[in-house]
Design a protein around this motif. Sequence first.
Motif, PDB file in Angstrom:
ATOM      1  N   ASP A   1       0.755  -1.051  -0.280  1.00 22.63           N
ATOM      2  CA  ASP A   1      -0.050   0.311  -0.229  1.00 22.63           C
ATOM      3  C   ASP A   1       0.672   1.592   0.183  1.00 22.63           C
ATOM      4  O   ASP A   1       1.790   1.261   0.528  1.00 22.63           O
ATOM      5  CB  ASP A   1      -0.906  -0.153   1.309  1.00 22.63           C
ATOM      6  CG  ASP A   1      -1.818  -1.256   1.418  1.00 22.63           C
ATOM      7  OD1 ASP A   1      -2.344  -1.407   0.278  1.00 22.63           O
ATOM      8  OD2 ASP A   1      -1.963  -1.907   1.859  1.00 22.63           O
ATOM      9  N   LEU A   2       0.251   2.146  -0.823  1.00 18.38           N
ATOM     10  CA  LEU A   2       1.291   3.422  -0.414  1.00 18.38           C
ATOM     11  C   LEU A   2       0.352   4.443   0.492  1.00 18.38           C
ATOM     12  O   LEU A   2      -0.058   4.401   0.670  1.00 18.38           O
ATOM     13  CB  LEU A   2       1.080   4.519  -2.139  1.00 18.38           C
ATOM     14  CG  LEU A   2       1.396   3.498  -3.646  1.00 18.38           C
ATOM     15  CD1 LEU A   2       0.849   4.710  -4.245  1.00 18.38           C
ATOM     16  CD2 LEU A   2       3.551   3.406  -3.261  1.00 18.38           C
ATOM     17  N   SER A   3       1.659   5.016   0.949  1.00 18.91           N
ATOM     18  CA  SER A   3       1.839   6.006   2.101  1.00 18.91           C
ATOM     19  C   SER A   3       0.077   6.819   2.340  1.00 18.91           C
ATOM     20  O   SER A   3       0.298   7.877   0.445  1.00 18.91           O
ATOM     21  CB  SER A   3       2.663   6.539   3.169  1.00 18.91           C
ATOM     22  OG  SER A   3       3.057   6.807   1.745  1.00 18.91           O
ATOM     23  N   ALA A   4       0.296   7.717   2.993  1.00 19.10           N
ATOM     24  CA  ALA A   4      -1.236   9.729   2.224  1.00 19.10           C
ATOM     25  C   ALA A   4      -0.514   9.981   1.490  1.00 19.10           C
ATOM     26  O   ALA A   4      -1.229  10.587   1.117  1.00 19.10           O
ATOM     27  CB  ALA A   4      -1.332   9.088   3.737  1.00 19.10           C
ATOM     28  N   ASN A   5       0.826  10.421   1.037  1.00 18.02           N
ATOM     29  CA  ASN A   5       1.313  11.132   0.721  1.00 18.02           C
ATOM     30  C   ASN A   5       1.686  10.710  -0.259  1.00 18.02           C
ATOM     31  O   ASN A   5       2.777  11.730  -1.171  1.00 18.02           O
ATOM     32  CB  ASN A   5       2.279  11.974   2.316  1.00 18.02           C
ATOM     33  CG  ASN A   5       2.848  11.403   2.577  1.00 18.02           C
ATOM     34  OD1 ASN A   5       3.294  10.273   2.335  1.00 18.02           O
ATOM     35  ND2 ASN A   5       4.224  12.102   2.984  1.00 18.02           N
ATOM     36  N   GLN A   6       2.122   9.531  -0.836  1.00 15.39           N
ATOM     37  CA  GLN A   6       2.915   8.864  -2.105  1.00 15.39           C
ATOM     38  C   GLN A   6       1.986   9.234  -2.953  1.00 15.39           C
ATOM     39  O   GLN A   6       1.022   8.704  -3.486  1.00 15.39           O
ATOM     40  CB  GLN A   6       3.712   7.495  -1.384  1.00 15.39           C
ATOM     41  CG  GLN A   6       4.233   7.191  -1.202  1.00 15.39           C
ATOM     42  CD  GLN A   6       4.669   6.271  -1.212  1.00 15.39           C
ATOM     43  OE1 GLN A   6       4.376   5.301  -0.306  1.00 15.39           O
ATOM     44  NE2 GLN A   6       6.164   5.616  -1.580  1.00 15.39           N
TER      45      GLN A   6
ATOM     46  N   LYS B   1      -6.733   1.597  -0.581  1.00 17.57           N
ATOM     47  CA  LYS B   1      -5.971   3.242  -0.979  1.00 17.57           C
ATOM     48  C   LYS B   1      -4.270   3.075  -1.682  1.00 17.57           C
ATOM     49  O   LYS B   1      -3.597   3.935  -1.935  1.00 17.57           O
ATOM     50  CB  LYS B   1      -5.153   2.152   0.247  1.00 17.57           C
ATOM     51  CG  LYS B   1      -5.643   1.803   1.546  1.00 17.57           C
ATOM     52  CD  LYS B   1      -4.707   1.005   2.678  1.00 17.57           C
ATOM     53  CE  LYS B   1      -5.279   1.127   4.208  1.00 17.57           C
ATOM     54  NZ  LYS B   1      -4.594   0.299   5.599  1.00 17.57           N
ATOM     55  N   GLY B   2      -4.548   2.045  -2.894  1.00 21.08           N
ATOM     56  CA  GLY B   2      -3.338   2.312  -3.831  1.00 21.08           C
ATOM     57  C   GLY B   2      -2.638   1.631  -3.538  1.00 21.08           C
ATOM     58  O   GLY B   2      -1.825   1.867  -2.557  1.00 21.08           O
TER      59      GLY B   2
END
Length: 463
Positions: A380-385, A416-417
Amino acid sequence: MALAWTSTASSYSLTSRSYILLVLLLLGLNSGSCYGLGSFGFNIHHRFSDPVKQILGFEGLPEKGSVEYYIAMTHRDSIIHGRHLAASNNQSPAPLTFANGNGTLLINNLDFLYYANVSMGTPSVSYLVALDTGSDLFWLPCDCNNSTCVTSLPTSSGQVVNFNIYSPNASSTSNKVSCNSSIYCDPNQCPSTNSDCAYEILYYSNMSSSGILVEDVLHLITDDDQSKAVDAPITLGCGKNETGSFLNGFAPNGLLGLRPGSISVPSTIARKGLGPNSFSMCFGSDGTGRINFGDNGTSEQKETSFTVGSSFPTYNISITQINVGVNVSKMEFSVIFYSGTSFTHLTDPAYTFISKTFNSQVIEKRNLSNSQIPFEYCYDLSANQTSPMIPIMNLTMKGGEQYYLTNPTTEAFSTKGGYCLAILKSTDINIIGQNFMTGYRIVFNHDKMIIGWKPSNCYNDSN
């Protein structure tokens, strides 16, 4: 027996996006003779090129992946003739390509194979043909109906795409092959020397094509500024009966085998004196590509030798070392370059080394929640990625040349991407699939028994 394809056709209903893609690729299929239309096909331009802007009527492009995006990317350009990949090599004789253009297209809804618009016979009739480096016979659905082959495909909106069906009687240049006139005939299927030469080719998972062999002309052009017409006499399969996934949208309108066999199109072109026994395929990051016959590549390409194995008689090469970021493992094993698989399949120890080393170096959190995803390592990518940070990966081929992986991951469809390491664990065979070929122009040189590669975006011959 040809190699296995990993995709399984569950339905052949096309989405509206795929329908538009398919219609664009089929533009020439029902327009009669395409012979001599040198600039027809996929003269595809960069995303922000002037022709694309003219098509759209504004400066930008729609979001990548939208229907409008693919319309712009595959629109036939009647004004500017696209630059040919092979033209800059100054190769003599000039490489050849299909009369309808050198473009190929990866169609997801037709089992993730690369397709080309191929014209055969007199008068010329066009077919949407799948390209396969794991088999050598070129066959078309022939004198068949919707119970023994695919004659049309329905779309999700109810529209129908009709395919051309080959018929030897409709082509003045077609001749049936008799049992006493061809080395390709199986004596066990010949009741007499004057009988039609029958064939049956078996694929993976009960897929097969059977019928008779015929001779006819394949319409090609030189892939240079002259686009000179070239008619290549070839032997092909008149496929009267298809089974398995061939009836469910897998290569529904024929399959062109590119394996190094004597009956294959590249070998036939060479035997007829029309060019070297080699061909190239380009695999673009957006699913577009190119194909050329008689293409030896360039002096700048890197190369490794291949062998034709007994178990899998196709393009077998040897890898001697794997690099994942700062980690290096020396191991020698054989792999197959195979365009019929979407993803790369590796056995241990190569699979475990790559996947575990990759996992130890990425910063994203691993996602273990979706058991339906076929890949073992997803993140999962983090929120700012907005994009992942993945380690540089490359393979060292026999002979010492480096093969860098430009597309080792695939998008993970999560809320979440995220992304997955796009390698599948195999128990019996190592295959370099389409994802590891992405970003390269691959040359399959039968004369020298080498595979060459050079970075390419498939729009021109620059990196």
